[in-house]
Scaffold this active site. Structure first.
Site, PDB file in Angstrom:
ATOM      1  N   SER A 109      -2.041  48.776-132.587  1.00  0.00           N
ATOM      2  CA  SER A 109      -1.764  50.117-132.042  1.00  0.00           C
ATOM      3  C   SER A 109      -2.961  50.733-131.313  1.00  0.00           C
ATOM      4  CB  SER A 109      -1.254  51.058-133.147  1.00  0.00           C
ATOM      5  OG  SER A 109      -0.020  50.578-133.661  1.00  0.00           O
TER       6      SER A 109
ATOM      7  N   GLU B 138       2.186  37.464-136.448  1.00  0.00           N
ATOM      8  CA  GLU B 138       3.621  37.191-136.221  1.00  0.00           C
ATOM      9  C   GLU B 138       3.896  35.693-136.312  1.00  0.00           C
ATOM     10  OE1 GLU B 138       3.825  39.356-132.518  1.00  0.00           O
ATOM     11  OE2 GLU B 138       3.506  41.212-133.629  1.00  0.00           O
TER      12      GLU B 138
ATOM     13  N   ASN C 224      -1.905  41.109-125.062  1.00  0.00           N
ATOM     14  CA  ASN C 224      -0.934  40.154-125.610  1.00  0.00           C
ATOM     15  C   ASN C 224       0.454  40.700-125.288  1.00  0.00           C
ATOM     16  OD1 ASN C 224       0.737  38.546-127.123  1.00  0.00           O
ATOM     17  ND2 ASN C 224      -0.081  39.153-129.123  1.00  0.00           N
TER      18      ASN C 224
ATOM     19  N   HIS D  71      -1.894  34.475-134.770  1.00  0.00           N
ATOM     20  CA  HIS D  71      -1.399  35.858-134.772  1.00  0.00           C
ATOM     21  C   HIS D  71      -0.521  36.055-136.007  1.00  0.00           C
ATOM     22  CE1 HIS D  71       0.661  39.525-133.670  1.00  0.00           C
ATOM     23  NE2 HIS D  71      -0.287  39.728-132.781  1.00  0.00           N
TER      24      HIS D  71
ATOM     25  N   GLY E 121       2.135  47.355-133.907  1.00  0.00           N
ATOM     26  CA  GLY E 121       3.419  47.856-133.406  1.00  0.00           C
ATOM     27  C   GLY E 121       3.972  49.029-134.207  1.00  0.00           C
TER      28      GLY E 121
ATOM     29  N   GLU F 282      -6.690  42.074-136.917  1.00  0.00           N
ATOM     30  CA  GLU F 282      -5.469  42.838-136.687  1.00  0.00           C
ATOM     31  C   GLU F 282      -4.793  43.121-138.025  1.00  0.00           C
ATOM     32  OE1 GLU F 282      -3.948  42.211-132.375  1.00  0.00           O
ATOM     33  OE2 GLU F 282      -2.979  40.766-133.675  1.00  0.00           O
TER      34      GLU F 282
ATOM     35  N   LYS G  33       3.244  39.390-125.751  1.00  0.00           N
ATOM     36  CA  LYS G  33       4.282  38.935-126.691  1.00  0.00           C
ATOM     37  C   LYS G  33       5.531  38.459-125.924  1.00  0.00           C
ATOM     38  CE  LYS G  33       2.183  41.731-130.248  1.00  0.00           C
ATOM     39  NZ  LYS G  33       2.310  42.510-131.473  1.00  0.00           N
TER      40      LYS G  33
HETATM   41  P1  13P Z   1       0.259  46.585-130.789  1.00  0.00           P
HETATM   42  O1  13P Z   1      -0.898  46.960-129.905  1.00  0.00           O
HETATM   43  O2  13P Z   1       1.584  46.695-130.121  1.00  0.00           O
HETATM   44  O3  13P Z   1       0.191  47.258-132.124  1.00  0.00           O
HETATM   45  O4  13P Z   1       0.095  45.005-131.084  1.00  0.00           O
HETATM   46  C1  13P Z   1      -1.121  44.519-131.523  1.00  0.00           C
HETATM   47  C2  13P Z   1      -1.070  43.039-131.476  1.00  0.00           C
HETATM   48  O5  13P Z   1      -0.382  42.420-132.271  1.00  0.00           O
HETATM   49  C3  13P Z   1      -1.838  42.356-130.438  1.00  0.00           C
HETATM   50  O6  13P Z   1      -1.887  40.989-130.668  1.00  0.00           O
END
Ligand code: 13P
Length: 250
Positions: A212, A98, A10, A96, A173, A167, A12
């Site tokens: 992560s 976010e 992903n 997601h 992150g 997640e 982002k």
């Molecule tokens: P990270 O791997 O940067 O923690 O992000 C995970 C994520 O949100 C994947 O959709």
């Protein structure tokens, strides 16, 4: 049941057309080394075209990061499932954390988006996961049940062509990962929840872990019996790291 491992990047809201092209090219050429797993990358909407071009003769598949729940029409700024399919997507991430936290994607919108994706022939990657407060309060399972509820109705009909990504919000992150046992415990709970409604599906559906995941922790996470791969954020922006994670899954 043998579930085929799946690793999804992903990206982002990162990168430029040039960097997306270069990253996609690297993943496309190196993806051939892992024929026993499925690999997909989800760039920003505007980079789907160039990435699709780079992936055209590779086994790495294309995905998007969200979509509209509406089929077509006067929905300024939205992208329909059929448009994603048209540009070459096989996958789309829905729900997601976010999107849920920052853009108001409700539990019902997530279900509607997932349905729109399936109707257009896409496979939704449905994200669920608790915040740190929910984990500390011991309400992780309750929250997961709520997020899964629209999907477990009617014998899990909405999950027949779907992948679920667990997640934990506190691990996204942050550099903080759920331990393999913590991830396994939640994945087992998700699978058991699905099993109550549809046992064969619970056995076959792929459950990804995200939060992560890095080259140095991927293998131990993927070794857990109910973890079928990963949804990778930051580490998917570096071809070397992403391919090492694919290696850990293969
Ligand atoms: P990270 O791997 O940067 O923690 O992000 C995970 C994520 O949100 C994947 O959709």
């Amino acid at each position: 049941m043998d579930r085929r491992p799946l690793v999804v990047g992903n990206w982002k809201m990162h990168g430029s057309i040039a960097s997306a092209r270069a990253l996609a090219r690297a993943v496309a050429s190196r993806g051939a080394a892992y024929p026993n797993i499925d690999i997909a990358i989800c760039p920003p909407f505007l980079h789907l075209g160039v990435v699709a071009h780079e992936l055209r003769s590779s086994r790495v598949e294309l995905g998007a990061q969200t979509l509209s729940e509406f089929e077509h029409g006067a929905y300024t700024g939205e992208i329909a499932a059929a448009m994603l399919s048209d540009i070459g997507c096989h996958w789309v991430i829905v729900g997601h954390s976010e999107r849920r936290a920052l853009f108001g994607d409700s539990i019902f919108a997530v279900a509607a988006k997932s349905e729109a994706a399936v109707a257009a022939g896409l496979t939704p990657i449905i994200c669920v996961g608790e915040t740190l407060v929910e984990r500390k309060n011991g309400t992780t399972n309750e929250l997961l049940l709520e997020q899964l509820r629209p999907f477990t109705e009617n014998g899990c009909v909405r999950l027949h062509k779907a992948v679920i990504a667990y997640e934990p919000v506190w691990a996204i992150g942050t550099g903080e990962t759920a331990s393999p046992n913590e991830a396994q415990e939640v994945h087992e709970f998700i699978r058991a929840t699905i099993a109550k409604h549809n046992a064969p599906l619970a056995d076959s559906i792929r459950l990804l872990y995200g939060g992560s995941v890095k080259p140095d922790n991927a293998a131990e996470l993927f070794a857990m019996s109910d973890v079928d791969g990963g949804l990778i954020g930051g580490a998917s922006l570096k071809a070397e790291d992403f391919m090492q994670i694919c290696g850990a899954a293969s």
